[in-house]
Each structure stands twice: as structure tokens, then as C-alpha cells.
Design a protein around this motif. Structure first.
Motif, PDB file in Angstrom:
ATOM      1  N   LEU A   1      15.230 -10.152   5.481  1.00  0.00           N
ATOM      2  CA  LEU A   1      14.562  -9.112   6.255  1.00  0.00           C
ATOM      3  C   LEU A   1      14.642  -7.752   5.575  1.00  0.00           C
ATOM      4  O   LEU A   1      13.890  -6.839   5.910  1.00  0.00           O
ATOM      5  N   GLY A   2      15.548  -7.603   4.614  1.00  0.00           N
ATOM      6  CA  GLY A   2      15.696  -6.339   3.901  1.00  0.00           C
ATOM      7  C   GLY A   2      14.837  -6.226   2.660  1.00  0.00           C
ATOM      8  O   GLY A   2      14.921  -5.237   1.933  1.00  0.00           O
ATOM      9  N   ILE A   3      13.984  -7.221   2.397  1.00  0.00           N
ATOM     10  CA  ILE A   3      13.099  -7.160   1.230  1.00  0.00           C
ATOM     11  C   ILE A   3      12.121  -5.997   1.390  1.00  0.00           C
ATOM     12  O   ILE A   3      11.586  -5.756   2.471  1.00  0.00           O
ATOM     13  N   THR A   4      11.887  -5.258   0.298  1.00  0.00           N
ATOM     14  CA  THR A   4      11.075  -4.047   0.335  1.00  0.00           C
ATOM     15  C   THR A   4       9.656  -4.296  -0.185  1.00  0.00           C
ATOM     16  O   THR A   4       9.394  -5.309  -0.839  1.00  0.00           O
ATOM     17  N   PRO A   5       8.729  -3.366   0.069  1.00  0.00           N
ATOM     18  CA  PRO A   5       7.391  -3.497  -0.519  1.00  0.00           C
ATOM     19  C   PRO A   5       7.425  -3.629  -2.041  1.00  0.00           C
ATOM     20  O   PRO A   5       6.612  -4.351  -2.627  1.00  0.00           O
ATOM     21  N   GLU A   6       8.367  -2.936  -2.677  1.00  0.00           N
ATOM     22  CA  GLU A   6       8.477  -3.031  -4.137  1.00  0.00           C
ATOM     23  C   GLU A   6       8.880  -4.433  -4.568  1.00  0.00           C
ATOM     24  O   GLU A   6       8.415  -4.934  -5.603  1.00  0.00           O
ATOM     25  N   ASP A   7       9.735  -5.102  -3.785  1.00  0.00           N
ATOM     26  CA  ASP A   7      10.110  -6.482  -4.083  1.00  0.00           C
ATOM     27  C   ASP A   7       8.882  -7.391  -4.058  1.00  0.00           C
ATOM     28  O   ASP A   7       8.741  -8.288  -4.888  1.00  0.00           O
TER      29      ASP A   7
ATOM     30  N   VAL B 282       5.416   9.000   1.751  1.00  0.00           N
ATOM     31  CA  VAL B 282       6.253   9.610   0.713  1.00  0.00           C
ATOM     32  C   VAL B 282       7.735   9.432   1.054  1.00  0.00           C
ATOM     33  O   VAL B 282       8.545   9.067   0.192  1.00  0.00           O
ATOM     34  N   LEU B 283       8.094   9.658   2.313  1.00  0.00           N
ATOM     35  CA  LEU B 283       9.486   9.533   2.727  1.00  0.00           C
ATOM     36  C   LEU B 283       9.985   8.095   2.559  1.00  0.00           C
ATOM     37  O   LEU B 283      11.090   7.867   2.046  1.00  0.00           O
ATOM     38  N   ILE B 284       9.176   7.125   2.969  1.00  0.00           N
ATOM     39  CA  ILE B 284       9.588   5.724   2.845  1.00  0.00           C
ATOM     40  C   ILE B 284       9.767   5.351   1.383  1.00  0.00           C
ATOM     41  O   ILE B 284      10.715   4.640   1.016  1.00  0.00           O
ATOM     42  N   ARG B 285       8.879   5.843   0.518  1.00  0.00           N
ATOM     43  CA  ARG B 285       9.010   5.527  -0.906  1.00  0.00           C
ATOM     44  C   ARG B 285      10.298   6.107  -1.484  1.00  0.00           C
ATOM     45  O   ARG B 285      10.952   5.490  -2.318  1.00  0.00           O
ATOM     46  N   ILE B 286      10.650   7.294  -1.025  1.00  0.00           N
ATOM     47  CA  ILE B 286      11.911   7.901  -1.480  1.00  0.00           C
ATOM     48  C   ILE B 286      13.098   7.097  -0.971  1.00  0.00           C
ATOM     49  O   ILE B 286      14.019   6.770  -1.717  1.00  0.00           O
ATOM     50  N   LEU B 287      13.077   6.741   0.318  1.00  0.00           N
ATOM     51  CA  LEU B 287      14.203   6.039   0.928  1.00  0.00           C
ATOM     52  C   LEU B 287      14.387   4.633   0.380  1.00  0.00           C
ATOM     53  O   LEU B 287      15.507   4.146   0.257  1.00  0.00           O
ATOM     54  N   SER B 288      13.257   3.960   0.066  1.00  0.00           N
ATOM     55  CA  SER B 288      13.347   2.568  -0.384  1.00  0.00           C
ATOM     56  C   SER B 288      13.312   2.433  -1.898  1.00  0.00           C
ATOM     57  O   SER B 288      13.487   1.331  -2.422  1.00  0.00           O
ATOM     58  N   GLY B 289      13.070   3.535  -2.606  1.00  0.00           N
ATOM     59  CA  GLY B 289      12.973   3.464  -4.053  1.00  0.00           C
ATOM     60  C   GLY B 289      11.764   2.688  -4.531  1.00  0.00           C
ATOM     61  O   GLY B 289      11.793   2.056  -5.592  1.00  0.00           O
ATOM     62  N   SER B 290      10.672   2.722  -3.761  1.00  0.00           N
ATOM     63  CA  SER B 290       9.488   1.915  -4.036  1.00  0.00           C
ATOM     64  C   SER B 290       8.298   2.766  -4.462  1.00  0.00           C
ATOM     65  O   SER B 290       8.166   3.925  -4.058  1.00  0.00           O
TER      66      SER B 290
ATOM     67  N   SER C  15       0.815  -1.209   0.000  1.00  0.00           N
ATOM     68  CA  SER C  15       0.000   0.000   0.000  1.00  0.00           C
ATOM     69  C   SER C  15       0.846   1.255   0.000  1.00  0.00           C
ATOM     70  O   SER C  15       2.055   1.216   0.205  1.00  0.00           O
ATOM     71  N   ARG C  16       0.168   2.364  -0.239  1.00  0.00           N
ATOM     72  CA  ARG C  16       0.796   3.690  -0.206  1.00  0.00           C
ATOM     73  C   ARG C  16      -0.273   4.710   0.122  1.00  0.00           C
ATOM     74  O   ARG C  16      -1.473   4.451  -0.001  1.00  0.00           O
ATOM     75  N   SER C  17       0.158   5.887   0.539  1.00  0.00           N
ATOM     76  CA  SER C  17      -0.766   6.970   0.859  1.00  0.00           C
ATOM     77  C   SER C  17      -0.068   8.293   0.583  1.00  0.00           C
ATOM     78  O   SER C  17       1.148   8.327   0.388  1.00  0.00           O
ATOM     79  N   PRO C  18      -0.808   9.393   0.595  1.00  0.00           N
ATOM     80  CA  PRO C  18      -0.171  10.701   0.374  1.00  0.00           C
ATOM     81  C   PRO C  18       0.471  11.276   1.629  1.00  0.00           C
ATOM     82  O   PRO C  18       0.950  12.406   1.619  1.00  0.00           O
ATOM     83  N   SER C  19       0.505  10.516   2.713  1.00  0.00           N
ATOM     84  CA  SER C  19       1.056  11.040   3.964  1.00  0.00           C
ATOM     85  C   SER C  19       2.557  11.288   3.830  1.00  0.00           C
ATOM     86  O   SER C  19       3.246  10.614   3.054  1.00  0.00           O
ATOM     87  N   PRO C  20       3.102  12.231   4.588  1.00  0.00           N
ATOM     88  CA  PRO C  20       4.544  12.498   4.536  1.00  0.00           C
ATOM     89  C   PRO C  20       5.389  11.261   4.851  1.00  0.00           C
ATOM     90  O   PRO C  20       6.447  11.066   4.254  1.00  0.00           O
ATOM     91  N   VAL C  21       4.934  10.424   5.778  1.00  0.00           N
ATOM     92  CA  VAL C  21       5.693   9.223   6.127  1.00  0.00           C
ATOM     93  C   VAL C  21       5.762   8.271   4.939  1.00  0.00           C
ATOM     94  O   VAL C  21       6.820   7.720   4.618  1.00  0.00           O
TER      95      VAL C  21
END
Length: 236
Positions: A194-200, A30-38, A22-28
Motif C-alpha cells: 500500500l506504500g508503493i508510490t507513483p514513481e514506483d 508539487v507538495l506530493i512530489r516533494i513528500l514522495s520524492g516522485s 500524472s502530475r500538474s503544476p498545482s500546489p498539491v
């Protein structure tokens, strides 16, 4: 169909063990998507489906959040005029992956309730995405030594889901390679799992895309690109 209709008959559409990204427009988010490249920022697993005879009528997911591992009402995320999350639903469909398997996987995850979120791991993923740094090495004499740690007491959300599937496969004597969800990852260390991302998870060739839930509506989808277009409001 409408979200309300979907959840009225959720045991028809969902299975225990279905994986949510999942994703949302919340700042958190957005930040996680930037940090994880997802494209996605969060992952969870369907934990319980409604059972009127047992006294509950909602669909619950188990997940790792910043405040720790816990169980939440899925409908609360996706209903209403301004849903908290836009959600994609995927399923592990293969021989041997039946409800007893996912019940066991959920049991392993339930054991970790209240365990902390792994901010250190998220930071390392961010370094990998931004700078191509994949491992931390330290020189011992003239030879570099790579240190990997298995940390089952801390999780990022998607690594949490991978951990449950991996532990259940070990218990059921299923080759663990069948539940390694990151494409191209063979013979992984537990740290890599344990390092697998949502994008994975979203792009895994071992998971089948089923639905997207967006702004009160549920859509059947066949692949990641279709899901991404729908969640982006029809834009690529």
C-alpha cells in the motif's frame, strides 16, 4: 496525435486496466512530489472505455483522491487549453493478464468507493524520503518489535492501484509476485504494497510505457526517461 482524435477511438489505444501516472503544476501536486520524492504525483487505472450501446461515450478512470475513492472522466483531465494533468499511460503485459483479470481488479477497487485517503501513510513515505526512516519500531524489553498494519480502508493513490492488482491475482491464483510493481520489492508485507508510490509505478520493470498526454497532444513512448523528457517539455 491530438487528444480529441485519441479519445474518439480510445478503445483502439487503451485497455481496461491501463495504469496512469500524472502530475500538474498545482500546489498539491508539487507538495506530493516533494513528500514522495516522485516525478509524478498521482496514479489511477482505466476503469471503463466508451460503449455507445450502453449509453456512455467517455473513458473513465478509478482513483483515490483526497476526498476519497471515486470514478472520473479521463478526458476532462487532459483536454482543453489548460489541461488539469499531464499523464503517462503504462500497461501490465504478460501471460494471464487479460481483460477478465483487469475487470476483477477494477471490481475490487470499486468496492472501496468513498474510502478515505491515507494521509498517515503519505506522511510516513515523506519521512522515509527525507530522513531515511523506513519503519517505526518500539522496544519491548530488550528486543525491538516492528509493527505493520494492513489498512485496506485507506489508500494513497498508487497503493490503491497496487491493492486492486494484488487482490485480483490472489483471486485468480496468479503468483502475486508477478503484480508487485515496485522494483526490488520481494515478499512484501501488505503494508509495503500500500506504500508503493507513483514513481514506483512509473519506473516498474513489469509495466510497459505506452503514451504520454501533454497539453492537448498524445505521444507514443517506449520508456520512463522518454516520457519524463516529454512531460518536462523536452527538458531532462
Amino acid at each position: 496525435m491530438r487528444v480529441k482524435e485519441f479519445f474518439t477511438d480510445s478503445d483502439r489505444f487503451l485497455n481496461r486496466g491501463d495504469i496512469l501516472v500524472s502530475r500538474s503544476p498545482s500546489p498539491v501536486s508539487v507538495l506530493i512530489r516533494i513528500l514522495s520524492g516522485s516525478f509524478f504525483s498521482h496514479a489511477a487505472m482505466v476503469f471503463l472505455l466508451p460503449k455507445e450501446k450502453d449509453g456512455f461515450s467517455k473513458t473513465f478512470v478509478i482513483q483515490s483522491l483526497f476526498m476519497g475513492v471515486g470514478v472520473a472522466d479521463l478526458e476532462g483531465y487532459v483536454q482543453g487549453r489548460a489541461p488539469i494533468e499531464e499523464v503517462g499511460i503504462l500497461r501490465l503485459e504478460s501471460e494471464g493478464f487479460y481483460q477478465p483479470f483487469f475487470k476483477r481488479a477494477n471490481g475490487f477497487l470499486l468496492n472501496e468507493v468513498n474510502k478515505p485517503y491515507d494521509f498517515h501513510r503519505l506522511f510516513r513515505i515523506a519521512l522515509s524520503v527525507l530522513f531515511g526512516i523506513h519503519q517505526v519500531t518500539r522496544r519491548v524489553g530488550r528486543r525491538p518489535s516492528v509493527y505493520r498494519r494492513w489498512m485496506p480502508r485507506q489508500f494513497i493513490c498508487s497503493g490503491f492501484i497496487q491493492y486492486g492488482l494484488f487482490a485480483a491475482a490472489e483471486m485468480e491464483n496468479i503468483p502475486v509476485a508477478r503484480v508487485v510493481l515496485k522494483n526490488g520489492l520481494t515478499d512484501p508485507s501488505k503494508d509495503e504494497l500500500l506504500g508503493i508510490t507513483p514513481e514506483d509505478l512509473a519506473t516498474s520493470n513489469k509495466l510497459k510505457w505506452k503514451y504520454v498526454i501533454r497539453r492537448g497532444w498524445v505521444y507514443e513512448v517506449d520508456n520512463y526517461e522518454e516520457a519524463k523528457r516529454l512531460i518536462s517539455g523536452g527538458r531532462s
